[in-house]
Design an enzyme around this catalytic site. Structure first.
Site, PDB file in Angstrom:
ATOM      1  N   HIS A   1     -30.720   0.371  39.395  1.00  0.00           N
ATOM      2  CA  HIS A   1     -31.222   0.135  37.269  1.00  0.00           C
ATOM      3  C   HIS A   1     -31.757   1.107  37.023  1.00  0.00           C
ATOM      4  O   HIS A   1     -32.746   1.213  36.327  1.00  0.00           O
ATOM      5  CB  HIS A   1     -31.092  -1.091  36.719  1.00  0.00           C
TER       6      HIS A   1
ATOM      7  N   CYS B   1     -32.260  17.929  29.313  1.00  0.00           N
ATOM      8  CA  CYS B   1     -32.375  19.010  30.704  1.00  0.00           C
ATOM      9  C   CYS B   1     -32.456  18.106  31.634  1.00  0.00           C
ATOM     10  O   CYS B   1     -32.421  17.287  32.089  1.00  0.00           O
ATOM     11  CB  CYS B   1     -33.741  19.857  30.700  1.00  0.00           C
TER      12      CYS B   1
HETATM   13  C1  BV8 Z   1     -21.240   0.994  33.609  1.00  0.00           C
HETATM   14  C2  BV8 Z   1     -31.676  -1.367  33.516  1.00  0.00           C
HETATM   15  C3  BV8 Z   1     -19.521   2.306  33.561  1.00  0.00           C
HETATM   16  C4  BV8 Z   1     -31.816  -2.008  31.869  1.00  0.00           C
HETATM   17  C5  BV8 Z   1     -30.008  -2.815  33.642  1.00  0.00           C
HETATM   18  C6  BV8 Z   1     -16.776  -5.741  33.719  1.00  0.00           C
HETATM   19  C7  BV8 Z   1     -16.838  -6.736  32.711  1.00  0.00           C
HETATM   20  C8  BV8 Z   1     -17.598  -7.045  31.817  1.00  0.00           C
HETATM   21  C9  BV8 Z   1     -18.938  -5.884  31.284  1.00  0.00           C
HETATM   22  C10 BV8 Z   1     -18.265  -4.149  31.715  1.00  0.00           C
HETATM   23  C11 BV8 Z   1     -17.301  -4.830  33.203  1.00  0.00           C
HETATM   24  N1  BV8 Z   1     -17.999  -3.037  33.282  1.00  0.00           N
HETATM   25  C12 BV8 Z   1     -19.180  -2.597  32.553  1.00  0.00           C
HETATM   26  C13 BV8 Z   1     -19.481  -3.579  32.100  1.00  0.00           C
HETATM   27  C14 BV8 Z   1     -20.256  -2.847  30.823  1.00  0.00           C
HETATM   28  C15 BV8 Z   1     -21.548  -3.436  31.172  1.00  0.00           C
HETATM   29  C16 BV8 Z   1     -21.568  -5.084  31.913  1.00  0.00           C
HETATM   30  O1  BV8 Z   1     -21.474  -5.611  32.592  1.00  0.00           O
HETATM   31  N2  BV8 Z   1     -22.025  -6.145  30.709  1.00  0.00           N
HETATM   32  C17 BV8 Z   1     -22.373  -6.529  30.244  1.00  0.00           C
HETATM   33  C18 BV8 Z   1     -23.794  -7.478  30.174  1.00  0.00           C
HETATM   34  C19 BV8 Z   1     -21.003  -7.601  30.199  1.00  0.00           C
HETATM   35  N3  BV8 Z   1     -22.273  -2.914  32.329  1.00  0.00           N
HETATM   36  C20 BV8 Z   1     -22.584  -1.614  32.368  1.00  0.00           C
HETATM   37  O2  BV8 Z   1     -22.906  -0.868  31.155  1.00  0.00           O
HETATM   38  C21 BV8 Z   1     -23.055  -0.978  34.016  1.00  0.00           C
HETATM   39  N4  BV8 Z   1     -22.604   0.638  33.848  1.00  0.00           N
HETATM   40  O3  BV8 Z   1     -20.118  -0.055  34.384  1.00  0.00           O
HETATM   41  O4  BV8 Z   1     -20.891   1.893  33.467  1.00  0.00           O
HETATM   42  C22 BV8 Z   1     -18.412   1.715  32.579  1.00  0.00           C
HETATM   43  C23 BV8 Z   1     -19.507   2.618  31.336  1.00  0.00           C
HETATM   44  C24 BV8 Z   1     -19.111   2.304  29.925  1.00  0.00           C
HETATM   45  C25 BV8 Z   1     -17.532   1.387  29.981  1.00  0.00           C
HETATM   46  C26 BV8 Z   1     -17.309   0.710  31.093  1.00  0.00           C
HETATM   47  C27 BV8 Z   1     -17.930   1.311  32.155  1.00  0.00           C
HETATM   48  C28 BV8 Z   1     -24.297  -0.629  33.490  1.00  0.00           C
HETATM   49  C29 BV8 Z   1     -25.140  -1.464  33.948  1.00  0.00           C
HETATM   50  C30 BV8 Z   1     -27.360  -1.533  34.054  1.00  0.00           C
HETATM   51  C31 BV8 Z   1     -27.551  -2.140  32.856  1.00  0.00           C
HETATM   52  N5  BV8 Z   1     -28.776  -2.101  32.844  1.00  0.00           N
HETATM   53  N6  BV8 Z   1     -30.879  -2.787  33.421  1.00  0.00           N
HETATM   54  C32 BV8 Z   1     -33.565  -2.458  31.361  1.00  0.00           C
HETATM   55  O5  BV8 Z   1     -34.117  -3.325  32.316  1.00  0.00           O
HETATM   56  O6  BV8 Z   1     -33.932  -2.190  30.486  1.00  0.00           O
HETATM   57  S1  BV8 Z   1     -28.942  -4.466  33.553  1.00  0.00           S
HETATM   58  C33 BV8 Z   1     -30.082  -5.714  33.508  1.00  0.00           C
HETATM   59  O7  BV8 Z   1     -29.984  -6.434  32.965  1.00  0.00           O
HETATM   60  C34 BV8 Z   1     -30.433  -6.334  34.600  1.00  0.00           C
HETATM   61  O8  BV8 Z   1     -30.808  -4.892  35.452  1.00  0.00           O
HETATM   62  C35 BV8 Z   1     -29.716  -6.878  34.952  1.00  0.00           C
HETATM   63  O9  BV8 Z   1     -28.479  -6.767  35.634  1.00  0.00           O
HETATM   64  C36 BV8 Z   1     -29.664  -7.610  33.925  1.00  0.00           C
HETATM   65  C37 BV8 Z   1     -30.007  -8.901  33.421  1.00  0.00           C
HETATM   66  O10 BV8 Z   1     -29.796  -9.725  34.523  1.00  0.00           O
HETATM   67  P1  BV8 Z   1     -30.157 -10.290  35.621  1.00  0.00           P
HETATM   68  O11 BV8 Z   1     -31.069  -9.806  36.278  1.00  0.00           O
HETATM   69  O12 BV8 Z   1     -29.465 -11.199  36.966  1.00  0.00           O
HETATM   70  O13 BV8 Z   1     -31.398 -11.533  35.013  1.00  0.00           O
HETATM   71  P2  BV8 Z   1     -30.844 -12.682  33.956  1.00  0.00           P
HETATM   72  O14 BV8 Z   1     -31.983 -12.969  32.973  1.00  0.00           O
HETATM   73  O15 BV8 Z   1     -29.751 -12.421  33.234  1.00  0.00           O
HETATM   74  O16 BV8 Z   1     -30.905 -14.181  35.231  1.00  0.00           O
HETATM   75  C38 BV8 Z   1     -31.725 -14.598  35.855  1.00  0.00           C
HETATM   76  C39 BV8 Z   1     -31.641 -15.518  37.157  1.00  0.00           C
HETATM   77  O17 BV8 Z   1     -32.726 -16.134  37.628  1.00  0.00           O
HETATM   78  C40 BV8 Z   1     -31.238 -16.659  35.801  1.00  0.00           C
HETATM   79  O18 BV8 Z   1     -29.864 -17.353  36.122  1.00  0.00           O
HETATM   80  C41 BV8 Z   1     -32.118 -17.901  36.314  1.00  0.00           C
HETATM   81  O19 BV8 Z   1     -31.698 -19.185  36.175  1.00  0.00           O
HETATM   82  C42 BV8 Z   1     -32.729 -17.378  37.781  1.00  0.00           C
HETATM   83  N7  BV8 Z   1     -33.980 -17.211  37.641  1.00  0.00           N
HETATM   84  C43 BV8 Z   1     -35.327 -17.087  36.612  1.00  0.00           C
HETATM   85  N8  BV8 Z   1     -36.062 -17.934  38.026  1.00  0.00           N
HETATM   86  C44 BV8 Z   1     -36.019 -18.052  39.276  1.00  0.00           C
HETATM   87  C45 BV8 Z   1     -34.334 -17.791  38.957  1.00  0.00           C
HETATM   88  N9  BV8 Z   1     -34.420 -17.954  40.426  1.00  0.00           N
HETATM   89  C46 BV8 Z   1     -34.629 -18.528  41.338  1.00  0.00           C
HETATM   90  N10 BV8 Z   1     -35.868 -18.199  41.283  1.00  0.00           N
HETATM   91  C47 BV8 Z   1     -36.365 -17.895  40.037  1.00  0.00           C
HETATM   92  N11 BV8 Z   1     -38.235 -17.654  40.393  1.00  0.00           N
HETATM   93 ZN    ZN Z   2     -35.997  18.250  29.572  1.00  0.00          ZN
END
Ligand code: BV8
Ligand code: ZN
Length: 243
Positions: free
Chosen positions: A114, A125
């Site tokens: 990501h 550009c």
């Molecule tokens: C794309 C950078 C093609 C930005 C990020 C299929 C179905 C549904 C939706 C979609 C699909 N395909 C595509 C989509 C759309 C979308 C998507 O998935 N939406 C979701 C919200 C439903 N995906 C995209 O847009 C992707 N691109 O598919 O392009 C396309 C284009 C157009 C239309 C269709 C397709 C791009 C996805 C990437 C986006 N960028 N990050 C930034 O960081 O600012 S995503 C960002 O959020 C992170 O990188 C990460 O991926 C996500 C967060 O999730 P986690 O890292 O899992 O973190 P979270 O806080 O949620 O959970 C933490 C977990 O850890 C918890 O379970 C907790 O219990 C646990 N935990 C906490 N502490 C601990 C722990 N575990 C162990 N130890 C601990 N100490």
């Molecule tokens: Zn530029």
């Protein structure tokens, strides 16, 4: 606790999420209830968000650069460095985290699927992305010194495709035919964002063994053969048997 055996016949693909950086002091997305200053993160971290208010987006990433600059890798990151040292090219780490902590811990075979918070590119550009730790005063949008356009963090936003080279590198590792058995371990991820959340299914289709290490149940826990509930900084250091 079940043990993950990493022997000479094993190749291991690791996927990490925000949970692995939580014990280093980096807030998780769920921890923020998916919100930043009451903006849904998907709204800020998107091309539409940048088009609508680039200064707001830069305030979001400047704040995260400041936050991520003074944190340190934790024992969860360090354990993965040891596993890589043991497995060599039979190891690959793909992370959803943009904080760069795996690389700072010493991991080498890392896919920043990501993007990276400390790299910048131009929205207007095709200049090469460049390393950049600069934090911009609120309300400002840095300009590109080769086209005068708007600079943006080199991060994959919602609605943007992942880099094809990264997807190919992961795909090659999953489908590798070198006589080794494939093992997949996801840690600290809620399984809510795609395509990362679908990796477990790709591995299962390739006949691989699947592990989840997470503090709480994830959206795709039932897709894993092994679920070890706990803090990654405590579980990962003792989970693997290196033989
Ligand atoms: C794309 C950078 C093609 C930005 C990020 C299929 C179905 C549904 C939706 C979609 C699909 N395909 C595509 C989509 C759309 C979308 C998507 O998935 N939406 C979701 C919200 C439903 N995906 C995209 O847009 C992707 N691109 O598919 O392009 C396309 C284009 C157009 C239309 C269709 C397709 C791009 C996805 C990437 C986006 N960028 N990050 C930034 O960081 O600012 S995503 C960002 O959020 C992170 O990188 C990460 O991926 C996500 C967060 O999730 P986690 O890292 O899992 O973190 P979270 O806080 O949620 O959970 C933490 C977990 O850890 C918890 O379970 C907790 O219990 C646990 N935990 C906490 N502490 C601990 C722990 N575990 C162990 N130890 C601990 N100490
Ligand atoms: Zn530029």
């Amino acid at each position: 606790m079940e043990q993950l055996v990493l022997d000479s016949r094993t190749r291991l693909l690791v996927l990490t999420g925000a949970g692995v950086s939580a014990e280093s002091g980096v807030p998780t997305f769920r921890g923020m209830n998916g919100l930043w200053e009451n903006h849904p993160v998907e709204a800020v971290a998107s091309p539409q968000g940048f088009q609508a208010d680039p200064a707001l987006v830069w305030r979001f990433y400047s704040q995260r650069r400041t936050g991520a600059a003074d944190v340190k890798p934790n024992p969860g990151h360090d354990a993965l460095v040891r596993w890589e040292a043991h497995l060599g090219d039979r190891f690959l780490l793909t992370t959803q985290n943009v904080d760069g902590l795996h690389t700072r811990a010493g991991s080498q075979r890392v896919v920043d699927m990501h993007g990276n918070l400390f790299r910048t590119k131009c929205a207007d550009c095709r200049r090469e992305p460049f390393d950049d730790t600069s934090v911009h005063p609120s309300g400002t949008v840095p300009k590109c010194d080769s086209c005068g356009g708007r600079l943006r963090p080199d991060i994959v936003w919602f609605g943007e495709m992942l880099a094809s080279a990264d997807l190919e590198r992961i795909g090659e590792f999953v489908s590798r035919k070198d006589g080794t058995r494939l093992v997949f371990l996801a840690a600290g991820t809620s399984g809510a964002v795609w395509p990362a959340a679908g990796l477990v299914d790709e591995v299962r289709t390739a006949g691989g063994e699947t592990w989840l290490v997470n503090y709480e149940s994830a959206a795709n826990t039932e897709r894993f053969q092994h679920f070890v509930q706990g803090l990654s900084g405590q579980v990962l250091p003792t989970l693997a048997k290196l033989v």
